[in-house]
Design an enzyme around this catalytic site. Structure first.
Site, PDB file in Angstrom:
ATOM      1  N   HIS A 106     -64.601 -10.777  29.409  1.00 26.76           N
ATOM      2  CA  HIS A 106     -63.279 -11.223  29.296  1.00 26.76           C
ATOM      3  C   HIS A 106     -62.757 -12.511  29.590  1.00 26.76           C
ATOM      4  O   HIS A 106     -62.028 -13.277  28.872  1.00 26.76           O
ATOM      5  CB  HIS A 106     -62.561 -10.331  30.554  1.00 26.76           C
ATOM      6  CG  HIS A 106     -61.148 -10.517  30.649  1.00 26.76           C
ATOM      7  ND1 HIS A 106     -60.146  -9.816  29.865  1.00 26.76           N
ATOM      8  CD2 HIS A 106     -60.300 -11.318  31.455  1.00 26.76           C
ATOM      9  CE1 HIS A 106     -59.047 -10.223  30.360  1.00 26.76           C
ATOM     10  NE2 HIS A 106     -59.041 -11.012  31.136  1.00 26.76           N
ATOM     11  N   GLU A 107     -63.595 -13.464  30.726  1.00 22.98           N
ATOM     12  CA  GLU A 107     -63.438 -14.812  30.850  1.00 22.98           C
ATOM     13  C   GLU A 107     -63.795 -15.634  29.765  1.00 22.98           C
ATOM     14  O   GLU A 107     -62.911 -16.360  29.453  1.00 22.98           O
ATOM     15  CB  GLU A 107     -63.811 -15.115  32.300  1.00 22.98           C
ATOM     16  CG  GLU A 107     -63.218 -14.266  33.480  1.00 22.98           C
ATOM     17  CD  GLU A 107     -61.943 -14.450  33.548  1.00 22.98           C
ATOM     18  OE1 GLU A 107     -61.246 -15.315  33.342  1.00 22.98           O
ATOM     19  OE2 GLU A 107     -61.213 -13.342  34.219  1.00 22.98           O
ATOM     20  N   HIS A 110     -60.986 -15.659  27.385  1.00 23.68           N
ATOM     21  CA  HIS A 110     -60.156 -16.946  27.399  1.00 23.68           C
ATOM     22  C   HIS A 110     -60.573 -18.204  26.912  1.00 23.68           C
ATOM     23  O   HIS A 110     -59.567 -19.027  26.491  1.00 23.68           O
ATOM     24  CB  HIS A 110     -59.563 -16.993  28.850  1.00 23.68           C
ATOM     25  CG  HIS A 110     -58.932 -15.983  29.291  1.00 23.68           C
ATOM     26  ND1 HIS A 110     -57.691 -15.599  28.895  1.00 23.68           N
ATOM     27  CD2 HIS A 110     -58.898 -15.010  30.559  1.00 23.68           C
ATOM     28  CE1 HIS A 110     -57.238 -14.493  29.627  1.00 23.68           C
ATOM     29  NE2 HIS A 110     -58.093 -14.237  30.669  1.00 23.68           N
ATOM     30  N   HIS A 114     -58.690 -20.424  24.093  1.00 27.16           N
ATOM     31  CA  HIS A 114     -58.272 -21.793  24.131  1.00 27.16           C
ATOM     32  C   HIS A 114     -59.110 -22.675  23.057  1.00 27.16           C
ATOM     33  O   HIS A 114     -58.458 -23.597  22.483  1.00 27.16           O
ATOM     34  CB  HIS A 114     -59.028 -22.573  25.340  1.00 27.16           C
ATOM     35  CG  HIS A 114     -58.749 -23.599  25.867  1.00 27.16           C
ATOM     36  ND1 HIS A 114     -59.321 -24.588  26.349  1.00 27.16           N
ATOM     37  CD2 HIS A 114     -57.605 -24.800  25.654  1.00 27.16           C
ATOM     38  CE1 HIS A 114     -58.717 -25.906  26.561  1.00 27.16           C
ATOM     39  NE2 HIS A 114     -57.744 -26.005  26.207  1.00 27.16           N
TER      40      HIS A 114
END
Length: 233
Positions: A106-107, A110, A114
């Site tokens: 999940h991270e 991100h 980006h």
């Protein structure tokens, strides 16, 4: 002064909106901790650690300039776009559980957002400093406005708090999209089996509920502020 009490109106108007949102937030926190802890005990069949999964996903998506770091704390995992660093908590960094690799992916999602310039993430990052200031200053400005009789000060507090509400609203698509990317990357990379997809989704869905609850609380607080403002008039 807290968010629930006003020296002028006791518990004040708007609590009928705020209390259910607070209950939802409490439930969401319990849900995410319970689900995370449950699947923290279930090892992924291929034995990958969260750090290994995060690094592999980043490399697969051409993000070799993003570092993966260890950070202390519980559920403190996050991606910092300012320095391009993905930080993982002890349970995730070294863990080989379904929960560990799901959170790591999940991270990494991100970081992918980006990297591709995902618009909602850019909007959230832009709003972040204003939202942080607004959520901290709102009650000082509102109470100051009541004490001094300056309606403009109350309006300024409400306006700043609106940025915090907007931040919470835009956070939802950002988080849901990161979770979708996570599942996709876990499948494509062969990090989970077909039987492990469902529990991985459960971990990510439980985490997403906390953002829904945070949005509900912020909207309820805004309604309460507006009712207090109208009562002042």
């Amino acid at each position: 002064m807290g968010l629930f009490y006003s020296p002028y109106y006791g518990f004040g108007p708007g609590m009928i909106f705020l209390l259910p949102a607070i209950i939802l937030a409490m439930y969401a926190q319990a849900k995410v901790r319970g689900t995370f802890n449950k699947y923290l005990q279930v090892s992924n069949r291929k034995g990958y650690t969260g750090a290994q999964v995060a690094r592999a996903i980043l490399d697969r998506n051409g993000l070799r300039d993003v570092d993966v770091e260890y950070i202390g704390g519980y559920l403190s995992d996050h991606y910092d776009p300012r320095v391009k660093v993905l930080r993982l908590s002890p349970q995730v960094f070294n863990g080989t559980s379904i929960a560990s690799i799901s959170v790591a992916a999940h991270e990494a999602g991100h970081a992918i957002q980006h990297g591709v310039g995902y618009v909602p993430l850019t909007m959230r990052n832009t709003l972040a400093p204003i939202a942080s200031f607004g959520s901290q200053a709102v009650w000082m400005l509102v109470l100051g406005g009541f004490i001094l009789g300056w309606t403009g000060l109350i309006d300024l507090g409400i306006l700043l708090y609106m940025a915090a509400v907007a931040f919470q609203i835009i956070t939802l698509p950002v988080e849901f999209n990161a979770s979708s990317r996570a599942i996709e990357q876990l499948e494509i990379g062969g990090f989970i089996t077909s039987e492990e997809i469902r529990p991985s989704r459960k971990v990510l869905n439980a985490a997403a509920l906390t953002y829904v609850a945070a949005m509900a609380v912020s909207i309820a607080q805004l309604i309460r502020l507006l009712l207090l403002r109208n009562r002042r008039d």
